[in-house]
Motif scaffolding. Sequence first.
Motif, PDB file in Angstrom:
ATOM      1  N   PRO A   1      -6.434  11.823   7.739  1.00 49.40           N
ATOM      2  CA  PRO A   1      -5.128  11.354   8.205  1.00 49.40           C
ATOM      3  C   PRO A   1      -4.844  11.737   9.645  1.00 49.40           C
TER       4      PRO A   1
ATOM      5  N   PHE B   1      -4.239  13.515   2.917  1.00 47.21           N
ATOM      6  CA  PHE B   1      -3.070  12.676   3.182  1.00 47.21           C
ATOM      7  C   PHE B   1      -1.827  13.269   2.527  1.00 47.21           C
TER       8      PHE B   1
ATOM      9  N   ASN C   1      -1.818  16.423   7.287  1.00 48.48           N
ATOM     10  CA  ASN C   1      -1.281  15.093   7.601  1.00 48.48           C
ATOM     11  C   ASN C   1      -0.145  15.240   8.608  1.00 48.48           C
TER      12      ASN C   1
ATOM     13  N   GLY D   1       2.601   9.082   6.856  1.00 49.26           N
ATOM     14  CA  GLY D   1       2.857  10.464   7.229  1.00 49.26           C
ATOM     15  C   GLY D   1       4.334  10.789   7.214  1.00 49.26           C
TER      16      GLY D   1
ATOM     17  N   ARG E   1       3.377  10.431   2.587  1.00 48.38           N
ATOM     18  CA  ARG E   1       2.104  11.151   2.494  1.00 48.38           C
ATOM     19  C   ARG E   1       1.378  10.846   1.184  1.00 48.38           C
TER      20      ARG E   1
END
Length: 364
Positions: A122, A186, A192, A199, A205
């Motif tokens: 991420p 993530f 992240n 995000g 997330r």
Amino acid sequence: MLTQPILFSPISLGSIELSNRILMAPLTRARADKHHIPGPLMVQHYADRATAGLIITEATMVMKNCSAFINEPGIYSEAQVAGWKEVTKAVHQKGGKIVVQLWHGGRACHPDLNNGIQPVAPSPIAIEDEVHTPNGLKPYTTPRELPLDEIPEIIAGFKQAAINAKEAGFDGVELHAANGYLLDTFLRDGTNQREDQYGGSLENRSRLIFEVLDAICEVWGNDKVGIRTSPLNGFNSMKDSDPVGTTFWLAEKLSHYQLAYWHLMRSDFMGEQQGDVNTIAREHYQGNLIGNMGYSYEEADSAVLDKQLDAVAFGVPFIANPDLVARFQTDSELNEPNPDTFYTPGPEGYNDYPLLDQKDLVSA
């Protein structure tokens, strides 16, 4: 022996019918070949453990160039599917049930393991550790931030792997969203730092996890899909600012899916992050909850008897004890595992741990 061995009672995980509640946790053992194809060693290994209520395979690559180990299995090629068919056939011939754990290594993928390709994550934050590669021990590399236009390819890779898992004869699939690999990075805010729709908030997330889950459930139906998470585990340089809050969020969200199960790792391999995620999950998740990490037989049976959990997945004990269920049933001594052979090639420390003698079973 406990007087009420509820671990030996049957249970339905969604539409997967199990004969007992002693599950084999996923355990990377690096015994596939250089093309990530399961072979005879793996066939024997999993078949020998078919008395587990459910076998969850080791982390299995859903697409090319997402390897984080040497010689872990994949399920993206015809040859890999054919290899897994032999595994599932052998397990089923012994009356067992087996699901495959679908996995993308994310930032744990080193270029030396993946044709020189830089790993994705991420955010461009590296694991603070070293990894074994074909060229020796090397530091993890900094991943590139996964761009929005490549995310559909990741989702499609998981979906195709789920299709391949059906072809290979599995009883279901488990989505690997734990331990610092792609989906977990993530989810947790320590890795992240995106500012787009993947995000920031927990909803954002967790978006990729649920997009992948939707794709897999399209293939299998929700009642043959499980998910594994590790909100506390610091392995692979993972952290989350609010692991209990993350667990609460997942419990509420996952309840709507009516999955076969949620496989929850309760603690931190690194011993740094603390929190009671099991209680939060039990209170707020409407479904089968599988416990994992460091359970003894007695603690596991008590947890299921007290309805804290529905079943327990055992990891290291299954490495050294293919007949773990029989050993629990007969209150027999367990073999001690040899960590030096956990990831080495060949049958040593993989298929050579001794079974209980038949006379021991008769006299018990």
